[in-house]
Design a protein around this motif. Sequence first.
Motif, short mmCIF file in Angstrom:
data_model
loop_
_atom_site.label_atom_id
_atom_site.label_comp_id
_atom_site.label_asym_id
_atom_site.label_seq_id
_atom_site.Cartn_x
_atom_site.Cartn_y
_atom_site.Cartn_z
N GLN A 87 -5.61 16.98 -2.74
CA GLN A 87 -5.67 15.65 -2.20
C GLN A 87 -6.55 15.78 -0.85
O GLN A 87 -6.33 16.50 -0.13
N ILE A 111 -5.83 -1.56 -5.65
CA ILE A 111 -5.77 -3.10 -5.44
C ILE A 111 -7.23 -3.25 -4.85
O ILE A 111 -7.68 -2.58 -3.77
N LEU A 146 -7.78 -0.71 -1.79
CA LEU A 146 -6.68 -0.15 -1.53
C LEU A 146 -6.12 0.91 -2.52
O LEU A 146 -6.04 0.43 -3.52
N THR A 147 -5.78 2.02 -1.98
CA THR A 147 -5.12 3.03 -3.17
C THR A 147 -3.59 2.78 -2.81
O THR A 147 -3.18 2.76 -1.67
N LYS A 148 -2.87 2.94 -3.83
CA LYS A 148 -1.27 3.18 -3.76
C LYS A 148 -1.19 4.43 -3.29
O LYS A 148 -1.61 5.47 -3.97
N CYS A 149 -0.33 4.84 -2.20
CA CYS A 149 0.02 6.05 -1.97
C CYS A 149 1.42 6.44 -2.46
O CYS A 149 2.30 5.78 -2.01
N PRO A 150 1.67 7.09 -3.56
CA PRO A 150 2.84 7.74 -4.00
C PRO A 150 3.41 8.55 -2.96
O PRO A 150 2.59 9.39 -2.48
N ARG A 173 -5.91 6.58 -10.49
CA ARG A 173 -5.45 6.22 -9.60
C ARG A 173 -4.97 4.78 -9.57
O ARG A 173 -5.86 3.78 -9.95
N VAL A 233 0.88 -1.29 -0.08
CA VAL A 233 -0.19 -0.04 0.10
C VAL A 233 0.92 1.39 0.08
O VAL A 233 0.44 2.22 -0.54
N LYS A 241 -14.97 5.81 1.36
CA LYS A 241 -13.92 6.15 0.29
C LYS A 241 -12.53 6.36 0.50
O LYS A 241 -12.32 7.32 1.34
N LYS A 280 5.53 10.76 -4.07
CA LYS A 280 5.75 11.83 -4.73
C LYS A 280 4.60 12.14 -5.82
O LYS A 280 3.96 11.15 -6.36
N TYR A 281 4.41 13.47 -5.80
CA TYR A 281 3.12 13.85 -6.68
C TYR A 281 3.50 14.33 -7.99
O TYR A 281 4.17 14.98 -8.10
N ASP A 331 -9.13 7.93 0.95
CA ASP A 331 -8.44 9.45 0.64
C ASP A 331 -8.14 9.64 -0.88
O ASP A 331 -8.20 10.44 -1.32
N MET A 332 -6.95 8.55 -0.93
CA MET A 332 -6.12 8.56 -2.35
C MET A 332 -7.19 8.21 -3.51
O MET A 332 -6.53 8.40 -4.64
#
Lengths: 673, 150
Positions: A584, B120, B137-141, B117, A300, B109, B143-144, B111-112
């Motif tokens: 965000q 998973i 599940l959101t992947k959190c980068p 986006r 994640v 929902k 770096k934006y 946040d990301m």
Amino acid sequence: MPNLGELALAVALLLAIYSILANLYGARNNRADVLQSARHALWAMTAMVALAAISLWVGLLTSDFSLAYVAEHSSRSLPAFYKFTALWGGQEGSMLFWTLLLSLFTSIAAYQNRTRNPEIAPYALSVLAAVAVFFLGMLNFVTPPFLLLAHRPPDGSDLNPLLQNYWMAIHPPSLYTGYVSTTVPFAFGAAALITGKLDDTWIRTTRRWAIFSWFFLTLGNLFGARWAYEVLGWGGYWAWDPVENAALMPWLVMTAYLHSVMIQERKDMLKVWNLALIGLAFALTLFGTFITRSGVISSVHSFTQSGLGPYFLSFVIGVVVVYTALLIYRVPDLRSPAELESYLSREAAFLFNNLILVGIAFAVFWGTIFPILSEAVRGVKITVGPPFFDQVNGPLALALIFLMGVGPLIAWRRMTVKNLLRAFAAPAVLGVATGVALFALVGLRQWYVLTAGSLVGFVAGTILAEFRRGVVARRHIVNETVPRAVANLISKNNRRYGGYIIHIGVLIAFVGIIGSSFFKTQVKQTVKQGQSFAVGPYQIKYLGLTTADTPHMASATARIEVLENGREIALMNPARVFYKAPQQPATQVAIHSTPLNDLYVVLAGIDDGGRVTFQVFLTPLVLWLWAGGLVMALGTVIAMWPNVRERAAIAQALKAQRGEDQELAADIARGVD
Amino acid sequence: MRVRLRFLVGAGLIVAAITYLIVAGIQSTSEYYLTVNEVSGRRAALTGQALRIAGRVKPGTISWDPRTLTLKFAIMPPPPQGKAGVTPVTQADPATVPSFRVICKGEPKPDMFAANRDVIVQGTLGSDGVITATQVLTKCPSKYQPSKGS
């Protein structure tokens, strides 16, 4: 400033390479002047890395967006505190921060050993410098932190909102400190293998480093869990994500190491095992960085993928192969004269505790890399989630807790069954009583919880018995009050009783983990202003929504009132925040903690009709986990504290040394703790 | 020597027990981890199984009901990767890429979560081709990318 930082990193790399060569040359040819020059090079390297870190900090604090790193990890409106912490908010900065810690620790080790351990210290410093060469090589050629942007953007794209949290400000430094400080004991272990000076000098010299490392790994894991709990908004603190596993594995192996070195110091056994453990701990810190940075394992927390992965993997493999080869080469010299004598001995309890700790680390490792393995072997990616880790580690944790009770009470070498019964009768009764009370009075029925509860009672009994025995013995000799006797007991034998305090902390944390894992409940409810709903013993009333708008973020905050038995006990403010620079949204949970349970409120949704939806978790005993972690940290500080006897012994050793009695000095130094 | 043997047996038993726990754990908890393309290739075989599916949120398909906490969207394969770390912004033709509808009920929902986006999805594939998710599940980068039009 950016050019200065870049130049400083290049010079630091050259200094590190020079120091490896000078240390080796000086040690081989007995040249004190060359060895001194090698140490000076390490100090200069540290100054250069510090200079680079400072220039990146200056860039961040002055919002110099011509630097790609600054533009990507901060913004004008970011509070200064988070500009400062943004140094470890991204990959290049993290690498720089890691290197800064590594060079600081290397310098300290060089200073500590400027006259001590002349046989192995130069080699240990070479190993440390070699590790620094790897990291400085990465900083110079693979992830340069001072890249300039062709067009300077008007504003940065901000630090990830999830990282704009004070736990995140202290979690990475703690964890990195824990990770990086394993390098020092590793380097001395490797030096012992290289030189063939295989007595326990390397262990004694780095004992405090190992405890220091364990202290920060403990805090790092604890703060990480706390951050996940407060920020991620899913009501839990541990998800067996690869990144978390990567932080847990070195902790487990270092825990095993701290126990097994006691056997070597006392009984001159397990020499190969100790050297293997410290090598494993170091390799796991690198492996952790590899899996989080390479993207080969989906997490994640997928950090920026970069070319770093293959380099880290090659470095880990290189370290493991060379170290293992050295270890195998030295095995004939590492045979121990002593042997285990009986199952009923402390050695045996420690040995089994080691097997289980390493077993847990292995299970975590296996579960983490299983997707890669299954893809390589069967061509399909198969993952295992939290159920796997719970299922495997649950029973192992019970065995470990049991041994934690047995180990300290059982005698070295061999214990008679009669003595065994006498020592364990009272704790066993306490354990059974706890189990019965949980069954009959609290009404618990899960076998795992009942077993865990009984074990906690039993182990708490053994620790109490140890304290009681010590206090009785003291009061027999000196006439003092019980609290004073306890205080003296701890301060006079800080290593032993610090250890017991850590064990108490483990028990408290274990209670927290059991309570929060087995008895968590949740309620989801949509309400209008003024409406209320029940969660467990609490009544929650929604009072209204407050909105706010600043240049940095916009937020909607729900005001809720928590009632228990009709009495107001808390006002809570769960919120949704929108960070403007990265566009965000973020959830801000509200937590009301009591020793019995945590009320954890998430503002899950706001609809146009003025209705809001709350997700509320009621999690028992979470507070015990944090409290237990702090007790563990306290115990570690006590165990690390230099004690009176030790200082006296060192003073005497120095006196003997001045009197040219080297032999005596060495003997006294060895006799310390 | 007999003592040594006894210890080897004891240690062997512990190692065996740990091995057993790991093997049994893997067998009873494993899930396929697949990409959207892999799922669309083996749809029939995968229906009804516990899956983890990695893909990208298809723009224009998101619907979120804050009252029932119901999130609906479609998941599509990410465009082919360019240089390491850099994701090309070019979009494949939406009509030709395989995609699956996803329904996730009762969870806030993430946040990301947003169009385009990487996510998973954990859940089961129904015979109607809809994935009923227990978790997104959101992947959190870390770096934006500067936000362009999202």
